[in-house]
Write a protein that holds these residues in place. Structure first.
Motif, PDB file in Angstrom:
ATOM      1  N   GLU A  12     -57.718 -69.374  18.358  1.00 47.10           N
ATOM      2  CA  GLU A  12     -57.915 -69.654  17.024  1.00 47.10           C
ATOM      3  C   GLU A  12     -57.980 -68.833  16.065  1.00 47.10           C
ATOM      4  N   HIS A  13     -59.181 -67.836  16.432  1.00 50.11           N
ATOM      5  CA  HIS A  13     -59.684 -67.005  14.699  1.00 50.11           C
ATOM      6  C   HIS A  13     -59.122 -65.063  14.685  1.00 50.11           C
ATOM      7  N   ARG A  14     -57.842 -65.666  15.995  1.00 56.59           N
ATOM      8  CA  ARG A  14     -58.036 -63.574  16.586  1.00 56.59           C
ATOM      9  C   ARG A  14     -56.061 -64.014  17.233  1.00 56.59           C
ATOM     10  N   VAL A  15     -55.278 -62.765  17.006  1.00 60.42           N
ATOM     11  CA  VAL A  15     -54.232 -62.901  17.665  1.00 60.42           C
ATOM     12  C   VAL A  15     -54.036 -61.391  18.210  1.00 60.42           C
ATOM     13  N   TYR A  16     -53.955 -61.595  19.428  1.00 63.62           N
ATOM     14  CA  TYR A  16     -54.056 -59.809  19.795  1.00 63.62           C
ATOM     15  C   TYR A  16     -52.228 -59.890  20.495  1.00 63.62           C
ATOM     16  N   ASP A  17     -52.589 -58.508  20.426  1.00 63.01           N
ATOM     17  CA  ASP A  17     -51.365 -57.559  21.475  1.00 63.01           C
ATOM     18  C   ASP A  17     -51.516 -57.399  22.437  1.00 63.01           C
ATOM     19  N   PRO A  18     -51.261 -57.255  23.914  1.00 58.81           N
ATOM     20  CA  PRO A  18     -51.551 -56.354  24.439  1.00 58.81           C
ATOM     21  C   PRO A  18     -50.890 -55.436  25.181  1.00 58.81           C
ATOM     22  N   LEU A  19     -49.669 -55.079  24.161  1.00 58.41           N
ATOM     23  CA  LEU A  19     -48.926 -54.152  24.512  1.00 58.41           C
ATOM     24  C   LEU A  19     -48.883 -53.114  23.392  1.00 58.41           C
ATOM     25  N   THR A  20     -49.648 -53.757  22.434  1.00 61.90           N
ATOM     26  CA  THR A  20     -49.839 -52.633  21.246  1.00 61.90           C
ATOM     27  C   THR A  20     -50.982 -52.046  21.316  1.00 61.90           C
ATOM     28  N   ASP A  21     -52.766 -52.773  21.884  1.00 59.84           N
ATOM     29  CA  ASP A  21     -53.937 -53.125  22.043  1.00 59.84           C
ATOM     30  C   ASP A  21     -53.866 -53.330  20.033  1.00 59.84           C
ATOM     31  N   ARG A  22     -53.335 -53.987  19.526  1.00 59.20           N
ATOM     32  CA  ARG A  22     -54.016 -54.194  18.075  1.00 59.20           C
ATOM     33  C   ARG A  22     -54.181 -56.115  18.159  1.00 59.20           C
ATOM     34  N   ALA A  23     -55.054 -56.115  17.349  1.00 63.39           N
ATOM     35  CA  ALA A  23     -55.560 -57.517  16.841  1.00 63.39           C
ATOM     36  C   ALA A  23     -55.103 -58.167  14.921  1.00 63.39           C
ATOM     37  N   LEU A  24     -54.449 -59.171  15.244  1.00 66.20           N
ATOM     38  CA  LEU A  24     -55.087 -59.693  13.957  1.00 66.20           C
ATOM     39  C   LEU A  24     -55.703 -60.713  13.486  1.00 66.20           C
ATOM     40  N   VAL A  25     -56.498 -60.496  12.396  1.00 65.72           N
ATOM     41  CA  VAL A  25     -57.739 -61.447  12.236  1.00 65.72           C
ATOM     42  C   VAL A  25     -57.636 -62.138  10.804  1.00 65.72           C
ATOM     43  N   PRO A  26     -58.396 -62.986  10.655  1.00 67.33           N
ATOM     44  CA  PRO A  26     -58.458 -64.247   8.601  1.00 67.33           C
ATOM     45  C   PRO A  26     -58.457 -62.900   8.049  1.00 67.33           C
ATOM     46  N   GLY A  27     -57.988 -62.208   6.880  1.00 65.74           N
ATOM     47  CA  GLY A  27     -58.442 -61.726   5.911  1.00 65.74           C
ATOM     48  C   GLY A  27     -57.491 -60.203   5.637  1.00 65.74           C
ATOM     49  N   GLY A  29     -54.507 -60.125   5.784  1.00 63.07           N
ATOM     50  CA  GLY A  29     -53.368 -60.834   5.374  1.00 63.07           C
ATOM     51  C   GLY A  29     -51.644 -60.498   6.570  1.00 63.07           C
ATOM     52  N   ALA A  30     -51.830 -60.103   7.223  1.00 63.50           N
ATOM     53  CA  ALA A  30     -50.394 -60.286   8.345  1.00 63.50           C
ATOM     54  C   ALA A  30     -51.093 -61.278   9.145  1.00 63.50           C
ATOM     55  N   TYR A  31     -52.573 -60.984   9.457  1.00 61.26           N
ATOM     56  CA  TYR A  31     -52.504 -62.997  10.348  1.00 61.26           C
ATOM     57  C   TYR A  31     -52.153 -63.722   9.697  1.00 61.26           C
ATOM     58  N   GLU A  32     -52.769 -63.917   8.215  1.00 63.53           N
ATOM     59  CA  GLU A  32     -51.933 -65.526   7.363  1.00 63.53           C
ATOM     60  C   GLU A  32     -50.682 -65.538   7.850  1.00 63.53           C
ATOM     61  N   ARG A  33     -49.816 -63.867   7.465  1.00 65.38           N
ATOM     62  CA  ARG A  33     -48.145 -64.338   7.326  1.00 65.38           C
ATOM     63  C   ARG A  33     -47.837 -64.734   8.438  1.00 65.38           C
ATOM     64  N   PHE A  34     -48.422 -64.292   9.795  1.00 69.70           N
ATOM     65  CA  PHE A  34     -48.248 -64.856  10.979  1.00 69.70           C
ATOM     66  C   PHE A  34     -48.615 -66.815  11.311  1.00 69.70           C
ATOM     67  N   ARG A  35     -49.339 -66.453  10.704  1.00 60.76           N
ATOM     68  CA  ARG A  35     -49.331 -68.264  11.245  1.00 60.76           C
ATOM     69  C   ARG A  35     -48.745 -68.669   9.813  1.00 60.76           C
ATOM     70  N   ALA A  36     -48.478 -68.254   8.452  1.00 65.55           N
ATOM     71  CA  ALA A  36     -46.840 -68.887   7.743  1.00 65.55           C
ATOM     72  C   ALA A  36     -45.893 -68.870   8.576  1.00 65.55           C
ATOM     73  N   PHE A  37     -46.041 -68.223   9.457  1.00 65.67           N
ATOM     74  CA  PHE A  37     -43.974 -67.948  10.055  1.00 65.67           C
ATOM     75  C   PHE A  37     -44.468 -69.274  11.265  1.00 65.67           C
ATOM     76  N   GLN A  38     -45.497 -69.373  12.495  1.00 64.74           N
ATOM     77  CA  GLN A  38     -45.902 -70.291  12.920  1.00 64.74           C
ATOM     78  C   GLN A  38     -45.565 -71.907  12.506  1.00 64.74           C
ATOM     79  N   ARG A  39     -46.052 -72.031  11.406  1.00 64.14           N
ATOM     80  CA  ARG A  39     -46.278 -73.061  10.305  1.00 64.14           C
ATOM     81  C   ARG A  39     -44.896 -73.557   9.928  1.00 64.14           C
ATOM     82  N   ASP A  40     -43.501 -72.120   9.535  1.00 67.24           N
ATOM     83  CA  ASP A  40     -42.224 -72.933   8.645  1.00 67.24           C
ATOM     84  C   ASP A  40     -41.008 -72.061   9.110  1.00 67.24           C
ATOM     85  N   GLY A  41     -41.855 -70.509   9.659  1.00 62.59           N
ATOM     86  CA  GLY A  41     -40.710 -70.351  10.464  1.00 62.59           C
ATOM     87  C   GLY A  41     -40.084 -69.744   9.575  1.00 62.59           C
ATOM     88  N   ARG A  42     -40.865 -69.355   8.094  1.00 64.27           N
ATOM     89  CA  ARG A  42     -40.705 -67.966   7.491  1.00 64.27           C
ATOM     90  C   ARG A  42     -39.722 -66.491   8.215  1.00 64.27           C
TER      91      ARG A  42
END
Length: 347
Positions: A12-27, A29-42
């Motif tokens: 819900e509030h985190r996107v984690y990549d176990p292949l890089t051990d990195r996470a996207l979290v709200p605020g 920038g990349a997290y918001e762009r990832f959610r935008a991709f999920q919504r409209d495929g941009r």
């Protein structure tokens, strides 16, 4: 066409990549762009560059990010805990040959930068191995972060002093479920409490590890809560943090504790201390590599280090296939272990 990486843990509030051990979290920038991709495929070139988005057809099943190695050097355990398969199906005694141990340590060298811990433990009691201190010294000398899970019965003051002087360990966890002697004997199969408390008291204020923890296991009832409070009070102000954990059924192996409740839903990954198929390597005393520590029967062997190298196992066909099963990229058999695991992510 872009799509999210199939190995992402999207919550819900985190996107984690176990292949890089990195996470996207709200605020960020990349997290918001990832959610935008999920919504409209941009399309987003930066998210694609960093591996969050992939072109259709990309296969990541042979990739990994090795963080944790479980290196079990002997099968012996001196207890029969109700929350462990050893209590009803103890294994024959076997000790890993010294030559194999040395070769494994050498083959782990290329992964030193990503390794968080090398555990000298699985279903055994590691301090019973007469070579325990020498094995720790070998790993220290190789620059690895050494971790130990122990019931404390064999973790003598002499071992504590040696590790504090020559290490310390990266992580030490003592499994201490109660301070009640009769309940300890009933749940652990042995009358070890006096020795355990003596050993733990000795190490409580000594820097034997950078991180020191006591885990109080139980079923989550009032007795478990009282045991936790008593142990937390005894070790308040020490180097130990004390945590209360509820036991689980070992992916259906035992009839105790937490159990998987959504078996029918599709598999979509693993949350068992990170991602077992992408971030862990479990090595038995015989040199077999298994998918996960929950695989007590060694049903899912992904390699044999008496025949192959660690590098070959990590990119091999068998582990790649199981990664696809665990993350739902291929349909796993109905009896696949992960379907019965409380740590399985569900689609």
């Amino acid at each position: 066409m872009l799509r999210p990486s199939p190995f992402l843990h999207i919550d819900e509030h985190r996107v984690y990549d176990p292949l890089t051990d990195r996470a996207l979290v709200p605020g960020d920038g990349a997290y918001e762009r990832f959610r935008a991709f999920q919504r409209d495929g941009r399309e987003d070139a930066e998210l694609e560059r960093d591996g969050w988005l992939l072109r259709n057809g990309a296969d990541l099943s042979r990739r990994h990010h090795l963080k944790i190695v479980s290196l079990e050097t002997m099968t012996t355990c001196n207890q029969r805990c109700y929350f462990c398969p050893v209590s009803i199906a103890p294994r024959a005694d076997y000790t890993m040959p010294d030559e194999l141990f040395a070769r494994i340590v050498g083959e782990l060298a290329p992964y030193r930068a990503t390794l968080d811990s090398v555990f000298l433990q699985s279903y055994n009691e590691p301090t019973l191995d007469r070579r325990f201190l020498d094995q720790c010294r070998t790993l220290f000398a190789a620059g690895f972060p050494v971790a130990v899970l122990s019931n404390g019965s064999g973790f003598t003051p002499a071992k504590t002093d040696a590790l504090a002087a020559e290490g310390p360990l990266r992580y030490l966890c003592i499994n201490l479920s109660t301070l009640d002697r009769e309940r300890y004997k009933a749940t652990r199969g042995e009358d070890h409490l006096a020795a355990v408390v003596r050993n733990v008291d000795y190490m409580a204020h000594r820097a034997v590890a950078h991180e020191m923890k006591i885990v109080v296991l139980g079923t989550g009832d009032d007795v478990h809560a009282r045991d936790f409070d008593e142990i937390r009070e005894r070790y308040a102000g020490s180097r130990f943090s004390v945590e209360q954990h509820v036991v689980m059924d070992r992916a259906g192996w035992l009839d105790v504790g937490l159990k998987a409740s959504e078996r029918s839903r599709p598999l979509a990954g693993c949350d068992n201390v990170g991602s077992r198929p992408l971030q862990h390597l479990h090595i038995t005393p015989h040199g077999k590599c298994v998918l996960c520590c929950e695989d007590y029967d060694e049903k899912y062997v992904v390699g044999d280090l008496t025949q192959s190298t660690i590098a070959e196992v990590l990119v091999g066909d068998e582990l790649a296939k199981l990664r696809r099963w665990v993350y739902g990229l291929e349909q796993a058999p109905d009896d696949f272990m992960c379907r019965d695991c409380v740590f399985a992510r569900r689609g």
